[in-house]
Design a protein around this motif. Structure first.
Motif, PDB file in Angstrom:
ATOM      1  N   TRP A 134      -4.204  -4.935  -0.577  1.00  0.00           N
ATOM      2  CA  TRP A 134      -5.058  -5.519   0.467  1.00  0.00           C
ATOM      3  C   TRP A 134      -4.963  -7.042   0.440  1.00  0.00           C
ATOM      4  N   LEU A 135      -5.134  -7.616  -0.733  1.00  0.00           N
ATOM      5  CA  LEU A 135      -5.121  -9.072  -0.841  1.00  0.00           C
ATOM      6  C   LEU A 135      -3.754  -9.659  -0.473  1.00  0.00           C
ATOM      7  N   GLY A 136      -2.685  -8.985  -0.914  1.00  0.00           N
ATOM      8  CA  GLY A 136      -1.346  -9.460  -0.602  1.00  0.00           C
ATOM      9  C   GLY A 136      -1.061  -9.442   0.887  1.00  0.00           C
ATOM     10  N   MET A 137      -1.395  -8.340   1.536  1.00  0.00           N
ATOM     11  CA  MET A 137      -1.162  -8.227   2.973  1.00  0.00           C
ATOM     12  C   MET A 137      -2.061  -9.171   3.765  1.00  0.00           C
ATOM     13  N   ALA A 138      -3.305  -9.312   3.305  1.00  0.00           N
ATOM     14  CA  ALA A 138      -4.230 -10.213   3.998  1.00  0.00           C
ATOM     15  C   ALA A 138      -3.761 -11.657   3.907  1.00  0.00           C
ATOM     16  N   LYS A 139      -3.247 -12.027   2.751  1.00  0.00           N
ATOM     17  CA  LYS A 139      -2.762 -13.405   2.576  1.00  0.00           C
ATOM     18  C   LYS A 139      -1.518 -13.665   3.414  1.00  0.00           C
ATOM     19  N   LEU A 140      -0.640 -12.651   3.476  1.00  0.00           N
ATOM     20  CA  LEU A 140       0.615 -12.822   4.220  1.00  0.00           C
ATOM     21  C   LEU A 140       0.409 -12.844   5.732  1.00  0.00           C
ATOM     22  N   PHE A 141      -0.421 -11.896   6.215  1.00  0.00           N
ATOM     23  CA  PHE A 141      -0.510 -11.702   7.665  1.00  0.00           C
ATOM     24  C   PHE A 141      -1.868 -12.035   8.280  1.00  0.00           C
ATOM     25  N   ARG A 142      -2.911 -12.143   7.430  1.00  0.00           N
ATOM     26  CA  ARG A 142      -4.261 -12.495   7.881  1.00  0.00           C
ATOM     27  C   ARG A 142      -4.849 -11.477   8.859  1.00  0.00           C
ATOM     28  N   TYR A 143      -4.455 -10.215   8.705  1.00  0.00           N
ATOM     29  CA  TYR A 143      -5.066  -9.138   9.475  1.00  0.00           C
ATOM     30  C   TYR A 143      -5.792  -8.202   8.510  1.00  0.00           C
ATOM     31  N   SER A 144      -7.105  -8.136   8.618  1.00  0.00           N
ATOM     32  CA  SER A 144      -7.879  -7.255   7.741  1.00  0.00           C
ATOM     33  C   SER A 144      -7.503  -5.797   7.957  1.00  0.00           C
ATOM     34  N   SER A 145      -7.330  -5.410   9.212  1.00  0.00           N
ATOM     35  CA  SER A 145      -7.011  -4.016   9.519  1.00  0.00           C
ATOM     36  C   SER A 145      -5.648  -3.623   8.956  1.00  0.00           C
ATOM     37  N   LEU A 146      -4.659  -4.503   9.094  1.00  0.00           N
ATOM     38  CA  LEU A 146      -3.321  -4.222   8.570  1.00  0.00           C
ATOM     39  C   LEU A 146      -3.358  -4.108   7.051  1.00  0.00           C
ATOM     40  N   ALA A 147      -4.126  -4.973   6.420  1.00  0.00           N
ATOM     41  CA  ALA A 147      -4.259  -4.932   4.959  1.00  0.00           C
ATOM     42  C   ALA A 147      -4.874  -3.609   4.511  1.00  0.00           C
ATOM     43  N   ALA A 148      -5.903  -3.171   5.220  1.00  0.00           N
ATOM     44  CA  ALA A 148      -6.562  -1.909   4.873  1.00  0.00           C
ATOM     45  C   ALA A 148      -5.629  -0.723   5.063  1.00  0.00           C
ATOM     46  N   LEU A 149      -4.859  -0.736   6.137  1.00  0.00           N
ATOM     47  CA  LEU A 149      -3.939   0.373   6.408  1.00  0.00           C
ATOM     48  C   LEU A 149      -2.808   0.422   5.382  1.00  0.00           C
ATOM     49  N   ALA A 150      -2.323  -0.746   4.998  1.00  0.00           N
ATOM     50  CA  ALA A 150      -1.278  -0.791   3.970  1.00  0.00           C
ATOM     51  C   ALA A 150      -1.809  -0.262   2.642  1.00  0.00           C
ATOM     52  N   ALA A 151      -3.037  -0.641   2.306  1.00  0.00           N
ATOM     53  CA  ALA A 151      -3.650  -0.153   1.072  1.00  0.00           C
ATOM     54  C   ALA A 151      -3.876   1.356   1.129  1.00  0.00           C
ATOM     55  N   ALA A 152      -4.195   1.863   2.312  1.00  0.00           N
ATOM     56  CA  ALA A 152      -4.417   3.301   2.476  1.00  0.00           C
ATOM     57  C   ALA A 152      -3.123   4.103   2.324  1.00  0.00           C
ATOM     58  N   ILE A 153      -1.999   3.464   2.530  1.00  0.00           N
ATOM     59  CA  ILE A 153      -0.706   4.111   2.270  1.00  0.00           C
ATOM     60  C   ILE A 153      -0.396   4.073   0.778  1.00  0.00           C
ATOM     61  N   ALA A 154      -0.681   2.931   0.165  1.00  0.00           N
ATOM     62  CA  ALA A 154      -0.332   2.731  -1.250  1.00  0.00           C
ATOM     63  C   ALA A 154      -1.146   3.616  -2.193  1.00  0.00           C
ATOM     64  N   VAL A 155      -2.412   3.844  -1.867  1.00  0.00           N
ATOM     65  CA  VAL A 155      -3.304   4.565  -2.792  1.00  0.00           C
ATOM     66  C   VAL A 155      -2.846   5.997  -3.079  1.00  0.00           C
ATOM     67  N   PRO A 156      -2.572   6.831  -2.073  1.00  0.00           N
ATOM     68  CA  PRO A 156      -2.118   8.190  -2.405  1.00  0.00           C
ATOM     69  C   PRO A 156      -0.811   8.203  -3.191  1.00  0.00           C
ATOM     70  N   VAL A 157       0.105   7.309  -2.844  1.00  0.00           N
ATOM     71  CA  VAL A 157       1.373   7.216  -3.582  1.00  0.00           C
ATOM     72  C   VAL A 157       1.105   6.879  -5.043  1.00  0.00           C
ATOM     73  N   ALA A 158       0.237   5.891  -5.263  1.00  0.00           N
ATOM     74  CA  ALA A 158      -0.090   5.473  -6.623  1.00  0.00           C
ATOM     75  C   ALA A 158      -0.749   6.607  -7.409  1.00  0.00           C
ATOM     76  N   LEU A 159      -1.595   7.374  -6.749  1.00  0.00           N
ATOM     77  CA  LEU A 159      -2.274   8.479  -7.420  1.00  0.00           C
ATOM     78  C   LEU A 159      -1.288   9.565  -7.850  1.00  0.00           C
ATOM     79  N   TYR A 160      -0.323   9.865  -7.008  1.00  0.00           N
ATOM     80  CA  TYR A 160       0.696  10.856  -7.381  1.00  0.00           C
ATOM     81  C   TYR A 160       1.559  10.332  -8.532  1.00  0.00           C
ATOM     82  N   LEU A 161       1.932   9.069  -8.459  1.00  0.00           N
ATOM     83  CA  LEU A 161       2.733   8.481  -9.528  1.00  0.00           C
ATOM     84  C   LEU A 161       1.941   8.376 -10.831  1.00  0.00           C
TER      85      LEU A 161
END
Length: 201
Positions: A134-161
């Motif tokens: 979230w913080l990385g995407m927010a800093k790069l693009f300054r879109y809260s929604s994009l940051a949240a969506l990117a984090a929502a993709i990363a979380v399930p992947v991280a949980l499986y790994l």
């Protein structure tokens, strides 16, 4: 994962989670502060992003905390009484309760804080993944929604790994719902009209 939880326990956990999640902290806090009905400003949502539009950063922070902790509390209490399966069901219930609160004619927030709160209760270390993305995407693009969506993709992947597929499966479902709830944001992102972090209004 083969479910062993009795249907009655599952129903109770889902209902308990839903009732926790349906507490509209954004609406309650803004009214207590004398700022009126938060649903009548901005996007009309009850979440922290819209509360921030009142100009009160402390209330917005309190809303984030309340919306997150109601997911955490639902998970921890259900898990304490009935185990992991009940905790998973209660977590989903809390998330749905925030999105579709019965008290507000099923019109709630977008669920990012509650999503994070459920994650905190089930897999605290993966909260760091959410935060980093979230913080990385927010800093790069300054879109809260994009940051949240990117984090929502990363979380399930991280949980499986991380070796927690049962929790990962829950977050696949919750992430899909998160994308559906952000459909208007996605449309604005594609059109280049989404508000950036720091923009007024």
């Amino acid at each position: 994962m083969s479910w062993t939880i009795p249907p009655t326990t599952m129903a109770a956990a889902l209902l308990f989670g839903y009732l926790c999640g349906s507490i509209p902290f954004g609406l309650i806090l803004t009214r207590m502060a004398g700022l009126g009905d938060v649903r009548k400003i901005g996007s009309g949502n009850i979440g922290a992003t819209n509360v921030l539009r009142t100009g009160n950063k402390k209330l917005a922070a309190a809303t984030v905390l309340g919306d997150a902790l109601k997911g955490t509390v639902a998970v921890l209490i259900a898990g304490w009484f009935a185990g992991l399966e009940a905790a998973l069901v209660a977590g989903l219930g809390a998330f749905l309760g925030h999105l579709f609160p019965v008290w507000l004619k099923f019109k709630g927030g977008k669920g990012v804080a509650t999503y994070l709160g459920v994650l905190l209760g089930l897999a605290p270390l993966i909260v760091l993944v959410f935060a980093a993305v979230w913080l990385g995407m927010a800093k790069l693009f300054r879109y809260s929604s994009l940051a949240a969506l990117a984090a929502a993709i990363a979380v399930p992947v991280a949980l499986y790994l991380y070796g927690r597929p049962e929790i990962g499966s829950l977050f696949v479902v919750m992430s899909l719902i998160t994308f559906l709830k952000h459909h208007e944001n996605i449309r604005r992102l594609l059109a280049g009209t989404e508000s950036r972090i720091g923009d007024k209004g």
